[in-house]
Design a protein around this motif. Structure first.
Motif, PDB file in Angstrom:
ATOM      1  N   GLY B  55     -21.170  41.597 -59.425  1.00  0.00           N
ATOM      2  CA  GLY B  55     -21.607  42.178 -60.930  1.00  0.00           C
ATOM      3  C   GLY B  55     -20.522  42.562 -61.341  1.00  0.00           C
ATOM      4  N   ARG B  56     -20.107  43.367 -61.401  1.00  0.00           N
ATOM      5  CA  ARG B  56     -18.974  44.598 -62.496  1.00  0.00           C
ATOM      6  C   ARG B  56     -17.999  44.134 -62.021  1.00  0.00           C
ATOM      7  NH1 ARG B  56     -22.573  49.374 -63.817  1.00  0.00           N
ATOM      8  NH2 ARG B  56     -24.822  48.961 -63.341  1.00  0.00           N
ATOM      9  N   LEU B  75     -19.085  34.776 -62.593  1.00  0.00           N
ATOM     10  CA  LEU B  75     -20.755  35.758 -62.833  1.00  0.00           C
ATOM     11  C   LEU B  75     -20.895  34.893 -64.820  1.00  0.00           C
ATOM     12  CD1 LEU B  75     -19.156  39.975 -62.271  1.00  0.00           C
ATOM     13  CD2 LEU B  75     -20.754  37.977 -60.696  1.00  0.00           C
ATOM     14  N   THR B  76     -20.846  34.036 -64.964  1.00  0.00           N
ATOM     15  CA  THR B  76     -21.457  33.304 -66.366  1.00  0.00           C
ATOM     16  C   THR B  76     -23.113  33.086 -66.193  1.00  0.00           C
ATOM     17  OG1 THR B  76     -18.742  32.260 -66.552  1.00  0.00           O
ATOM     18  CG2 THR B  76     -21.248  31.544 -68.005  1.00  0.00           C
ATOM     19  N   ARG B  77     -23.195  33.552 -67.032  1.00  0.00           N
ATOM     20  CA  ARG B  77     -24.800  33.564 -66.899  1.00  0.00           C
ATOM     21  C   ARG B  77     -25.489  31.935 -66.699  1.00  0.00           C
ATOM     22  NH1 ARG B  77     -27.171  37.806 -69.870  1.00  0.00           N
ATOM     23  NH2 ARG B  77     -25.212  38.199 -70.231  1.00  0.00           N
ATOM     24  N   HIS B  78     -27.010  32.227 -67.401  1.00  0.00           N
ATOM     25  CA  HIS B  78     -27.278  30.210 -67.473  1.00  0.00           C
ATOM     26  C   HIS B  78     -27.033  30.881 -69.016  1.00  0.00           C
ATOM     27  CE1 HIS B  78     -28.435  30.043 -63.224  1.00  0.00           C
ATOM     28  NE2 HIS B  78     -27.859  29.097 -63.849  1.00  0.00           N
ATOM     29  N   VAL B  79     -27.836  31.692 -70.166  1.00  0.00           N
ATOM     30  CA  VAL B  79     -27.618  31.726 -71.242  1.00  0.00           C
ATOM     31  C   VAL B  79     -26.444  32.384 -71.891  1.00  0.00           C
ATOM     32  CG1 VAL B  79     -27.890  34.403 -71.112  1.00  0.00           C
ATOM     33  CG2 VAL B  79     -28.976  33.393 -72.956  1.00  0.00           C
ATOM     34  N   GLU B  80     -24.995  32.373 -71.297  1.00  0.00           N
ATOM     35  CA  GLU B  80     -24.341  32.552 -71.789  1.00  0.00           C
ATOM     36  C   GLU B  80     -23.696  31.024 -72.045  1.00  0.00           C
ATOM     37  OE1 GLU B  80     -22.210  36.970 -70.383  1.00  0.00           O
ATOM     38  OE2 GLU B  80     -22.124  35.094 -68.890  1.00  0.00           O
ATOM     39  N   ARG B 109     -30.318  36.962 -66.602  1.00  0.00           N
ATOM     40  CA  ARG B 109     -29.640  37.275 -65.643  1.00  0.00           C
ATOM     41  C   ARG B 109     -28.501  36.292 -64.378  1.00  0.00           C
ATOM     42  NH1 ARG B 109     -28.901  42.594 -64.885  1.00  0.00           N
ATOM     43  NH2 ARG B 109     -28.418  42.933 -62.031  1.00  0.00           N
ATOM     44  N   GLY B 110     -29.434  35.447 -64.264  1.00  0.00           N
ATOM     45  CA  GLY B 110     -29.019  34.547 -63.848  1.00  0.00           C
ATOM     46  C   GLY B 110     -27.224  34.083 -63.835  1.00  0.00           C
ATOM     47  N   THR B 111     -26.282  33.746 -62.346  1.00  0.00           N
ATOM     48  CA  THR B 111     -25.532  33.082 -62.940  1.00  0.00           C
ATOM     49  C   THR B 111     -25.162  31.722 -62.239  1.00  0.00           C
ATOM     50  OG1 THR B 111     -23.994  34.505 -60.335  1.00  0.00           O
ATOM     51  CG2 THR B 111     -24.374  35.861 -62.626  1.00  0.00           C
ATOM     52  N   ILE B 112     -23.607  31.186 -62.737  1.00  0.00           N
ATOM     53  CA  ILE B 112     -23.986  30.322 -61.740  1.00  0.00           C
ATOM     54  C   ILE B 112     -23.505  30.089 -60.796  1.00  0.00           C
ATOM     55  CG2 ILE B 112     -21.394  29.935 -63.112  1.00  0.00           C
ATOM     56  CD1 ILE B 112     -21.627  26.716 -63.555  1.00  0.00           C
TER      57      ILE B 112
END
Lengths: 161, 294
Positions: B55-56, B75-80, B109-112
């Motif tokens: 994650g970092r 690591l692109t999150r769904h909100v992004e 928080r979840g990522t693609i």
């Protein structure tokens, strides 16, 4: 095997350091290590929303974040949100509309509702329902909860002029 | 329930993560957002010996447009994705699908990368990426592999990823002139698991469709392209008869399953209904939605 990990994070504005087992999720950490029991635990697999907390400014499921992953983060629980006065009007509206019965879901509802309200504007009921759709109320008091969020949005908009 | 005990590592670089993964292999699970993995841990469906938290690793972040391709870091999150201007402009199908992925707190928080590596058959993005002919970029300590989305998903929670590989990015062709998109899912409740869903890309010219890709999800053990139905829709002008032929072909294309949400027969029926609606919407002819035999 499974050694504890040292973490340092900010919780409700205070810096906290602890050694935690990697499997401990953030909601358990807040409740068991910090006695912040306003964060409730319902399903523990991300469905019910009772464990909602703010992590670095965004609402997340406390049961789906490991405490070790919150190392270095800023966490705000319902206690911190309540003490700050940020949601005093929303809490008032919940009381006025009787938007809590057993109260178990209420901390998560407040966190989630405030995330929507903080976007500004006056969301319609459909938008409120959509935004709150990940938070269960098993007393099924949804109408009153949507009422309270809607009322607060309208009051804040009026106050903004 | 509580997760079984595991060790935890948080590598700072991708190379370090790949080294750890090679060392631990099947005993390790990769985590970033954790929105699919942590429920599985808490329910003890999984009990890895070690979690490797990527994650970092900043190299895995970001959305970039390169020529006609949008590259989305793992690591692109769904909100992004939901708030991304390039996604809204270049990938309208992704933009339309994202609000259907779970709830705001999960999307925060979840990522693609986690979404597709988890490969839930009811998940939206695997179908969307297949409809858009995307490429999944993966890496091991030996180097990079590029896998077509339609080859990537192999079964329920199963992918073409090897035990020592990590998803690093997704490359999605940007929308081209004449392409149209459709997304719909049937679910009991907003944000819940789909009962049947469909993501479509097609090029429309007059009354004809070409370049048709029909990505179904929640109808079988993996998201899948309905190729025979797509071929039926591509054979000359689209009429009520071709829509009926495409709907009939879904019996060959799909292998719907029974579960507590719906029977296999209901799923096949709903797949035909949503296909009719998709064609009617994309060709702007409501009469094409048609009727389907139960």
């Amino acid at each position: 095997m499974t050694a504890s990990v040292s973490i340092t994070l900010k919780v409700n504005g205070e810096t906290v350091s602890a050694d935690v087992p990697p499997r401990m999720h953030l909601a358990d950490f807040l409740r068991e290590r910090l006695a912040l029991t306003g964060t409730h635990i319902g399903c523990e697999h991300g469905v019910c929303g009772a464990c909602s907390v703010r992590l670095n400014g965004e609402v997340v499921r406390g049961c789906l974040v490991l405490a070790v992953q919150a190392d270095g983060a800023e966490v705000l629980t319902v206690e911190g949100l309540s003490d700050s006065g940020e949601i005093a009007d929303l809490q008032e509206a919940f009381r006025n509309r009787n938007a809590l019965q057993c109260g178990y879901c209420t901390p998560g509802m407040l966190l989630t509702a405030q995330e929507l309200l903080a976007q500004g504007g006056v969301p319609d009921r459909e938008t409120i329902r959509e935004h709150m759709s990940g938070n269960y109320c098993r007393c099924t008091g949804y109408q009153a909860i949507v009422d309270a969020v809607e009322t607060t949005a309208a009051a804040r908009a009026a106050a903004r002029g | 329930m509580k997760a079984a005990a595991f060790d935890y590592a948080r590598p700072a670089t991708l190379d370090e993560a790949l080294g750890l993964l090679r060392r631990h292999g099947d005993a390790a699970k990769i985590v970033s957002g954790g929105q699919s993995l942590v429920p599985a841990l808490n329910l003890r469906l999984l009990s890895p010996e070690i979690l490797i938290d990527i994650g970092r690793i900043d190299a895995l972040r970001g959305i970039t447009v390169e020529g006609g391709t949008v590259r989305i870091g793992a690591l692109t999150r769904h909100v992004e994705l939901m708030n991304s201007a390039p996604v809204a402009e270049k990938l309208p199908l992704v933009a339309e699908a994202i609000p259907h992925v779970a709830h705001p707190a999960i999307r925060n928080r979840g990522t693609i990368g986690g979404n597709i590596a988890h490969a839930d058959p009811a998940s939206e993005m695997p179908a969307v990426l297949q409809a858009l002919d995307a490429v999944i970029v993966v890496r091991s300590a030996d180097g990079e592999r590029r896998i077509a989305a339609e080859e990537f998903f192999t079964g329920i929670y199963e992918t073409a990823l090897r035990a020592d590989e990590i998803v690093t990015a997704v490359e999605v062709p940007a929308a081209k002139a004449g392409e149209r998109f459709f997304f719909h899912e049937f679910a009991r409740r907003s944000g819940d698991y789909a009962i049947v869903g469909l993501a479509v890309r097609m090029t429309v010219s007059g009354a004809s469709a070409s370049n048709v890709r029909l990505g179904f999800f929640a109808v079988g053990d993996k998201a899948t392209l309905a190729e025979k139905a797509a071929a039926a829709l591509s054979a000359g002008p689209v009429t009520a008869a071709t829509v009926a032929a495409a709907q009939a072909a879904l019996a060959d294309d799909l292998t719907p399953q029974d579960d507590q949400q719906a029977s296999a027969a209901t799923r096949l029926h709903l797949a035909r209904v949503v296909l009719g609606r998709a064609v009617a919407a994309l060709l702007e002819d409501p009469s094409l939605a048609g009727r389907t035999a139960a």
